[in-house]
Scaffold this active site. Structure first.
Site, PDB file in Angstrom:
ATOM      1  N   VAL A  66       0.866  -1.177   0.000  1.00 39.01           N
ATOM      2  CA  VAL A  66       0.000   0.000   0.000  1.00 39.01           C
ATOM      3  C   VAL A  66       0.903   1.227   0.000  1.00 39.01           C
ATOM      4  CG1 VAL A  66      -2.017  -1.056   1.107  1.00 39.01           C
ATOM      5  CG2 VAL A  66      -0.219  -0.041   2.529  1.00 39.01           C
ATOM      6  N   SER A  67       0.326   2.379  -0.327  1.00 36.39           N
ATOM      7  CA  SER A  67       1.126   3.595  -0.475  1.00 36.39           C
ATOM      8  C   SER A  67       1.466   4.280   0.839  1.00 36.39           C
ATOM      9  CB  SER A  67       0.396   4.592  -1.381  1.00 36.39           C
ATOM     10  OG  SER A  67       0.236   4.026  -2.662  1.00 36.39           O
TER      11      SER A  67
END
Length: 191
Positions: A66-67
């Site tokens: 995920v970012s």
């Protein structure tokens, strides 16, 4: 960098006659280079890997990313899905931008591929592995490990214009976040 070895070592490992080795060379079955003195050196490691004779135990890898830490629930969902559907696979997790090619987990994955340890990499979406450079990572896995990448959910086909627009927006988001982060750091330092 490939390790080249002398004929004697190749003959011992492959248990073939030297004339058989020369025929393999002529057919392009084994990579060979010559020294300045005219001696042949063979890329035995590549030959063994390409023909499934390297005896390395290859692993399946599930890569989840995920970012940002704000998306930790999504990361946990990815991990849960992978553990349920690929229980025997090793899971590598990353929190970071898909544009950043220096993520700890991604570098670990690439090193494993170069070492010939990967049979398959599973990702939920193509951009979970990398926003840019996916094809290069895929090539590294195929070339060094003779492995493959499995993408679980494929996005609907985009036109080239839609793809470029999405890429530009993603790049802009990354740089805006960097600028805002620097501003935030300066404000905290002043307080």
């Amino acid at each position: 960098m490939p390790k080249y070895v002398r004929r004697k070592e190749v003959l011992e490992v492959l248990k073939v006659h030297y004339q058989t080795l020369y025929r393999m060379e002529e057919k392009g079955l084994i990579e060979v280079k010559r020294t300045n003195g005219g001696h042949r050196l063979y890329n035995l490691e590549k030959y063994l890997r390409d023909n499934g004779l390297d005896n390395k135990e290859k692993k399946g890898i599930c890569y989840c990313r995920v970012s940002s830490k704000k998306q930790i629930k999504d990361l946990n969902r990815q991990v849960e899905y992978m553990e349920k559907n690929y229980p025997e696979y090793e899971i590598i997790k990353d929190i970071g931008s898909g544009i950043n090619m220096e993520r700890k987990g991604l570098l670990q994955l690439i090193q494993m591929a170069i070492d010939g340890e990967i049979s398959e990499v599973v990702v939920t979406y193509k951009d979970r592995l990398a926003r840019f450079g996916f094809e290069l990572i895929e090539w590294i896995i195929k070339t060094y490990s003779n492995g493959q990448i499995k993408i679980i959910h494929k996005r609907e086909e985009e036109t080239p214009e839609e793809e470029i627009t999405r890429d530009i927006l993603q790049i802009m988001n990354v740089y805006v976040a960097k600028i805002n982060g620097k501003k935030s750091g300066k404000l905290k330092a002043k307080k």
